[in-house]
Scaffold this active site. Sequence first.
Site, short mmCIF file in Angstrom:
data_model
loop_
_atom_site.label_atom_id
_atom_site.label_comp_id
_atom_site.label_asym_id
_atom_site.label_seq_id
_atom_site.Cartn_x
_atom_site.Cartn_y
_atom_site.Cartn_z
N ASP A 280 0.80 -1.41 0.00
CA ASP A 280 0.38 0.03 0.28
C ASP A 280 1.21 1.62 0.22
O ASP A 280 2.05 1.32 1.02
CB ASP A 280 -0.98 0.16 1.37
N ASN B 99 1.10 3.47 -2.54
CA ASN B 99 1.91 3.66 -4.12
C ASN B 99 1.61 5.11 -5.16
O ASN B 99 2.15 6.27 -5.11
CB ASN B 99 1.78 3.29 -4.67
N GLY B 100 0.78 5.47 -4.25
CA GLY B 100 -0.83 7.01 -4.90
C GLY B 100 0.20 7.88 -4.48
O GLY B 100 0.71 8.50 -4.73
N ARG B 101 0.23 7.52 -2.66
CA ARG B 101 0.60 9.25 -1.72
C ARG B 101 2.08 9.06 -2.46
O ARG B 101 3.01 11.04 -1.60
CB ARG B 101 0.54 8.53 -0.70
N HIS C 66 2.89 3.27 -8.80
CA HIS C 66 2.76 1.72 -9.05
C HIS C 66 3.98 1.04 -9.45
O HIS C 66 4.23 0.27 -9.77
CB HIS C 66 1.02 1.63 -10.52
N SER D 264 -10.32 -7.07 -6.55
CA SER D 264 -11.27 -7.38 -6.46
C SER D 264 -12.45 -5.82 -6.54
O SER D 264 -13.21 -5.76 -7.84
CB SER D 264 -12.52 -8.51 -6.28
N LEU E 134 11.50 -20.83 -4.37
CA LEU E 134 9.81 -19.75 -3.40
C LEU E 134 8.58 -19.86 -4.36
O LEU E 134 8.32 -20.13 -5.98
CB LEU E 134 10.24 -18.15 -3.74
N LEU F 268 -7.17 -4.98 6.61
CA LEU F 268 -6.77 -6.27 5.85
C LEU F 268 -7.06 -6.40 4.89
O LEU F 268 -7.23 -6.98 3.43
CB LEU F 268 -7.46 -7.61 6.80
N SER F 269 -8.19 -5.18 4.33
CA SER F 269 -9.18 -5.04 3.08
C SER F 269 -8.80 -6.37 1.93
O SER F 269 -8.74 -6.60 1.30
CB SER F 269 -8.10 -4.37 2.55
C1 FPP Z 1 -1.93 0.32 -3.34
O1 FPP Z 1 -1.63 1.89 -3.27
C2 FPP Z 1 -0.85 -0.89 -4.66
C3 FPP Z 1 -1.67 -0.85 -4.94
C4 FPP Z 1 -3.91 -0.63 -5.44
C5 FPP Z 1 -1.46 -1.81 -6.33
C6 FPP Z 1 -0.79 -2.72 -6.42
C7 FPP Z 1 0.63 -3.14 -7.45
C8 FPP Z 1 2.20 -2.93 -7.59
C9 FPP Z 1 2.81 -2.66 -6.61
C10 FPP Z 1 2.63 -3.03 -9.36
C11 FPP Z 1 1.97 -4.01 -9.82
C12 FPP Z 1 2.00 -5.84 -9.21
C13 FPP Z 1 2.67 -6.53 -9.38
C14 FPP Z 1 3.01 -7.75 -8.80
C15 FPP Z 1 3.49 -6.49 -11.02
P1 FPP Z 1 -2.49 2.83 -3.36
O2 FPP Z 1 -2.20 2.93 -5.22
O3 FPP Z 1 -4.04 2.29 -2.50
O4 FPP Z 1 -2.26 4.19 -2.62
P2 FPP Z 1 -2.03 4.69 -2.11
O5 FPP Z 1 -3.34 4.32 -0.93
O6 FPP Z 1 -1.07 6.15 -1.50
O7 FPP Z 1 -3.82 5.71 -2.69
#
Ligand code: FPP
Length: 240
Positions: A12, A14-16, A29, A58, A123, A187-188
């Site tokens: 979790d 990536n966006g922030r 991402h 999903s 693995l 846990l989402s």
């Molecule tokens: C949550 O961050 C992350 C996701 C919904 C996607 C995770 C995907 C990847 C790391 C890349 C693809 C994965 C593989 C296995 C190749 P968020 O976008 O909800 O972040 P935020 O809560 O900060 O907005």
Amino acid sequence: MAGPEHVAIIMDGNGRWANARSMPRAFGHKAGVEAVRRTVRAAPRFGIRHLTLYAFSSENWSRPPDEVRDLLGLLRLYIHRDLSELAANGVCVRVIGGREGLQPDLLDLIERAEQRTRGNVRLNLNIAFNYGSRDEILRAAQKLVDQARQSPDCDRRLTSADITAALDTAGLPDPDLIIRTSGEMRLSNFLLWQAAYSEFVFLDCMWPDFDEAELVRALEEYGRRERRYGAVATARDAAL
Ligand code: FPP
């Protein structure tokens, strides 16, 4: 305590992470995929045999169409680019989650990755994609109902092992440790059945910043936990 055999991660933040850099979410991402690479490479060195990553839930289909497209594109690219390395490094790839309605090319890619790496044992990399735990449990229940309808032994009582074996994670041990990055503590809809006795470690770092040092931090925290599975501490534990 021995290290965890099965580590599952809710990746979790990536966006922030991207937002903090005034960049679009896709940038986060993309950096998240680098963190996936680092983690997959590092895991076996710490005795981790099974690594389960929550890549797309999903519920993530309700994100803006551009972001959904970016995430699907990144999964495709990851499998395309990394499959040879994964295969050569003894990684067995498995994708858990619903397959119905996925685009045929993506399905084909997933099946090819699974087939090519099937015999690998160093693995087990389980990518949760189009995954939701309630959906998984529902599909498992439906599978058991369908089997019972066709079975002459249809009055048999179900056991918890029947449900475990009907889930997408059939054959895998339950996760010993579930890590979530970004400081969120929930846990989402991830591995609800399997997480019954998992240990949870919540890290403040955003997923793109996750590296070996963060993994070690989580493993050390896990090492300080006492797992009792509903029982009481043993006399030896209590004396420590
Ligand atoms: C949550 O961050 C992350 C996701 C919904 C996607 C995770 C995907 C990847 C790391 C890349 C693809 C994965 C593989 C296995 C190749 P968020 O976008 O909800 O972040 P935020 O809560 O900060 O907005």
